[in-house]
Design a protein around this motif. Structure first.
Motif, short mmCIF file in Angstrom:
data_model
loop_
_atom_site.label_atom_id
_atom_site.label_comp_id
_atom_site.label_asym_id
_atom_site.label_seq_id
_atom_site.Cartn_x
_atom_site.Cartn_y
_atom_site.Cartn_z
N VAL A 37 0.84 -1.20 0.00
CA VAL A 37 0.00 0.00 0.00
C VAL A 37 0.88 1.25 0.00
O VAL A 37 0.65 2.19 -0.77
CB VAL A 37 -0.94 0.01 1.23
CG1 VAL A 37 -1.71 1.33 1.30
CG2 VAL A 37 -1.92 -1.15 1.16
N ALA A 38 1.90 1.26 0.86
CA ALA A 38 2.83 2.40 0.91
C ALA A 38 3.52 2.61 -0.42
O ALA A 38 3.66 3.74 -0.91
CB ALA A 38 3.85 2.18 2.02
N ASN A 39 3.95 1.50 -1.05
CA ASN A 39 4.60 1.60 -2.35
C ASN A 39 3.67 2.16 -3.41
O ASN A 39 4.07 2.99 -4.24
CB ASN A 39 5.11 0.22 -2.79
CG ASN A 39 6.36 -0.20 -2.05
OD1 ASN A 39 7.18 0.63 -1.69
ND2 ASN A 39 6.50 -1.49 -1.81
N ASP A 40 2.41 1.72 -3.42
CA ASP A 40 1.44 2.24 -4.40
C ASP A 40 1.29 3.75 -4.25
O ASP A 40 1.27 4.48 -5.25
CB ASP A 40 0.08 1.57 -4.21
CG ASP A 40 -0.01 0.23 -4.92
OD1 ASP A 40 0.91 -0.09 -5.70
OD2 ASP A 40 -1.00 -0.50 -4.71
N ARG A 61 -10.60 6.14 -0.03
CA ARG A 61 -10.45 6.02 -1.49
C ARG A 61 -9.04 6.41 -1.93
O ARG A 61 -8.48 5.80 -2.84
CB ARG A 61 -11.48 6.91 -2.20
CG ARG A 61 -12.89 6.33 -2.19
CD ARG A 61 -13.86 7.26 -2.90
NE ARG A 61 -13.46 7.55 -4.27
CZ ARG A 61 -13.70 6.78 -5.32
NH1 ARG A 61 -14.31 5.61 -5.14
NH2 ARG A 61 -13.31 7.13 -6.53
N ALA A 62 -8.46 7.41 -1.28
CA ALA A 62 -7.14 7.89 -1.70
C ALA A 62 -6.09 6.79 -1.63
O ALA A 62 -5.15 6.76 -2.43
CB ALA A 62 -6.71 9.07 -0.83
N ALA A 63 -6.21 5.87 -0.65
CA ALA A 63 -5.24 4.79 -0.50
C ALA A 63 -5.50 3.63 -1.45
O ALA A 63 -4.66 2.75 -1.60
CB ALA A 63 -5.25 4.28 0.94
N GLN A 64 -6.66 3.64 -2.10
CA GLN A 64 -6.98 2.62 -3.12
C GLN A 64 -6.49 3.15 -4.47
O GLN A 64 -7.26 3.49 -5.35
CB GLN A 64 -8.48 2.35 -3.12
CG GLN A 64 -9.02 1.87 -1.78
CD GLN A 64 -10.53 1.89 -1.70
OE1 GLN A 64 -11.22 1.77 -2.71
NE2 GLN A 64 -11.07 2.05 -0.50
N VAL A 65 -5.18 3.20 -4.61
CA VAL A 65 -4.55 3.98 -5.68
C VAL A 65 -4.97 3.50 -7.07
O VAL A 65 -5.34 4.31 -7.94
CB VAL A 65 -3.02 3.95 -5.54
CG1 VAL A 65 -2.37 4.80 -6.62
CG2 VAL A 65 -2.61 4.44 -4.16
N VAL A 83 -4.98 -0.22 12.41
CA VAL A 83 -5.19 1.17 12.01
C VAL A 83 -6.20 1.23 10.88
O VAL A 83 -6.12 0.47 9.91
CB VAL A 83 -3.87 1.82 11.57
CG1 VAL A 83 -4.13 3.20 10.96
CG2 VAL A 83 -2.90 1.93 12.74
N LYS A 84 -7.14 2.17 11.01
CA LYS A 84 -8.11 2.43 9.94
C LYS A 84 -7.87 3.84 9.42
O LYS A 84 -7.69 4.78 10.20
CB LYS A 84 -9.53 2.30 10.49
CG LYS A 84 -10.64 2.57 9.48
CD LYS A 84 -12.01 2.43 10.15
CE LYS A 84 -13.14 2.78 9.20
NZ LYS A 84 -13.27 1.79 8.11
N LEU A 85 -7.84 4.00 8.10
CA LEU A 85 -7.70 5.32 7.49
C LEU A 85 -9.08 5.89 7.16
O LEU A 85 -9.96 5.19 6.65
CB LEU A 85 -6.85 5.26 6.22
CG LEU A 85 -5.41 4.77 6.37
CD1 LEU A 85 -4.64 4.97 5.07
CD2 LEU A 85 -4.69 5.48 7.51
N SER A 86 -9.25 7.17 7.43
CA SER A 86 -10.52 7.84 7.21
C SER A 86 -10.74 8.12 5.72
O SER A 86 -9.88 7.88 4.88
CB SER A 86 -10.53 9.14 8.01
OG SER A 86 -11.72 9.85 7.81
N ASP A 87 -11.90 8.69 5.42
CA ASP A 87 -12.28 8.93 4.03
C ASP A 87 -12.01 10.36 3.58
O ASP A 87 -12.46 10.77 2.51
CB ASP A 87 -13.78 8.63 3.84
CG ASP A 87 -14.67 9.50 4.74
OD1 ASP A 87 -14.11 10.27 5.55
OD2 ASP A 87 -15.90 9.41 4.64
N ASP A 88 -11.25 11.13 4.38
CA ASP A 88 -11.10 12.55 4.05
C ASP A 88 -9.73 12.92 3.49
O ASP A 88 -9.38 14.11 3.42
CB ASP A 88 -11.43 13.43 5.26
CG ASP A 88 -10.52 13.16 6.46
OD1 ASP A 88 -9.86 12.11 6.48
OD2 ASP A 88 -10.48 14.01 7.38
#
Length: 497
Positions: free
Chosen positions: A281-284, A480-484, A439-444
């Protein structure tokens, strides 16, 4: 849940350096200035300890980002290294003379108790007071020799009165220099900031009497401290950091990893914090969002850490948001069923909401973020016409939906002790340097919306920092931002001229 001292001591005894780490250690042993690019969780501090042990016949200084890191390092670094912050070095040389005056100076006190010139054009006297203090702070962060108009914070569309804007750029440097000279006068009683005695120390061109200097978190260096470092021509300098974790540009940070002079340059690629799925995920985020001229090193996950990227059942240990408004949304979601802790406490948010409430009621506010606005309509205009106002825009919608009193009551329900809480809510900026199991990432978080559009580096970095706080489970279901790949495959065509 940061690494415990006991665990860190155990690691320092057991870990054998990787090939990349040994290369960096060998460069340090050469006596030449060295730069090491190191991703999240790659053991930067551990590397510096090993390197220090390898040159135990020399004396060095480890410069940490904050007092907590320096204190922790002091307990684990070898005896030939003095672990300090830049401020602690400056305090010993300059700051101790002002120790009795080191206390907060809010803008309203400055404006009411000291002469800061004409204030009639400003929304309030307090607004000018904060602008003077912010200008002094910017000068202290800079490597400038003199305070000038360039040190005034960018006012953007916070001030849309041309007469006031022109007056501010002429008068603020005069008032800031006057107040700063009062602060530097040992005979005066006006409070002085830690940043000012650091600046005074830097302007004295100090010499750090050590053989080598270890500069950790170099991507977040203030120009003033970086200038001090570069003047230490007698000492070997080792810069270690991650250019993609630079998230304090708004505070004047300079990414030393990009331009500091060096003889040797190397990198680490393995993260010991998380497994390969989180590394992917970090690499993407880094590989696909950065512009074509960027070449991020691919991060390799820890093969001994079983990490997953999936929806968390139950509750996460931490939820990381891009904005304070995102944090508030999640308090509503979780407060009835769980004990919720806000990283750093709720004071800042409470002040912001009270300031907004005052403006909506036609009153002035002493809140620093809102003090330059004359009315609530100006705040709304700012959020609609300036990219800098996005986070305030979300806050406006929350106030319109729930009202200030409801939000204030909500914040009062949060836990004051993180150890007693089920969930920690935080922004990416406040999460830096921390880690949690789930850890959960928010949608903002922000992401590109048009083809050919690049995500600003600051937004890439804050998303990357947030995604790399997880040890075992990372939940990007709502982010969504992390779903590159999904984002990039669904970009809309840019509007034609």
């Amino acid at each position: 849940m940061a690494l415990s001292l006991k665990k860190e001591l155990k690691m320092s005894k057991e870990i054998t350096p990787t090939i990349e780490q040994q290369t960096a250690i060998d460069f340090v042993c050469s006596g030449k200035d060295t730069k090491v690019q190191a991703p999240a969780g790659s053991g930067k501090t551990w590397l510096l300890k090993k390197a220090s042990s390898a040159i135990s016949n020399k004396c060095g200084t480890y410069l940490a980002f904050n007092k907590g890191i320096a204190g922790k390092a002091k307990a684990t670094f070898p005896g030939n290294v003095d672990c300090r912050t830049g401020h602690s070095l400056a305090f010993g040389a300059v700051g101790r003379k002002y120790a009795h005056r080191l206390k907060p100076l809010p803008g309203f006190i400055l404006a009411n108790e000291y002469n800061i010139g004409e204030t009639k054009l400003f929304p309030t006297k307090t607004a000018k007071g904060y602008l003077v203090l912010d200008t002094i702070r910017n000068f202290c962060y800079s490597n400038d020799d003199e305070l000038t108009a360039k040190n005034i914070p960018y006012l953007g569309k916070k001030i849309n009165d041309i007469e006031l804007l022109e007056f501010a750029y002429q008068d603020i440097p005069i008032q800031a220099n006057k107040i700063m000279n009062l602060m530097m006068d040992e005979k005066e009683s006006i409070p002085i900031t830690h940043d000012l005695y650091l600046k005074m120390w830097a302007l004295s061109k100090p010499k750090i009497n050590k053989d080598f200097i270890l500069f950790d978190e170099a991507q977040d260096a203030n120009p003033v401290l970086l200038g001090v470092m570069q003047n230490q021509t007698h000492a070997q300098k080792i810069f270690v950091g991650d250019k993609y974790q630079q998230i304090y540009q708004w505070r004047g940070a300079t990414n030393a990893m990009d331009f500091v002079p060096h003889t040797h340059s190397t990198h680490l690629s393995r993260s010991f914090r998380f497994g390969q799925k989180i590394a992917d995920v970090a690499n993407d985020i880094l590989q696909k969002y950065t512009q074509d001229h960027e070449t991020p090193i691919k991060i390799i996950g820890n093969p001994n850490q079983d990490s997953t990227v999936e929806k968390i059942t139950g509750h996460p240990d931490a939820i990381i948001c891009r904005t304070n408004s995102g944090v508030i949304n999640h308090i509503f979601q979780y407060i009835e069923d769980y004990k919720v802790y806000l990283q750093g406490g709720a004071t800042q948010l409470i002040s912001l909401i009270k300031g907004a409430q005052a403006l909506k009621e036609g009153k002035s506010t002493a809140n620093q973020e809102l003090s330059l606005f004359k009315s609530w309509d100006e705040v709304i205009e700012y959020t609609q016409s300036s990219s800098d106002g996005k986070s305030l825009g979300v806050m406006i919608r929350l106030l319109d939906t729930y009202g200030a009193n409801t939000l204030l009551d909500l914040l009062k329900q949060t836990s004051s002790n993180p150890r007693e809480a089920d969930i920690t809510l935080t922004t990416g900026h406040k999460a830096k340097g921390l880690e949690w199991n789930k850890v959960k990432l928010s949608d903002d978080f922000f992401y590109p919306e048009k083809q050919g559009q690049y995500l600003p580096s600051g937004e890439i970095n804050i998303l990357y920092v947030s995604a790399t706080r997880a040890l075992k489970v990372l939940d990007i279901t709502d982010c969504r931002a992390a779903q590159v790949d999904l984002i990039l495959s669904n970009l809309q065509p840019a509007d034609e001229d």
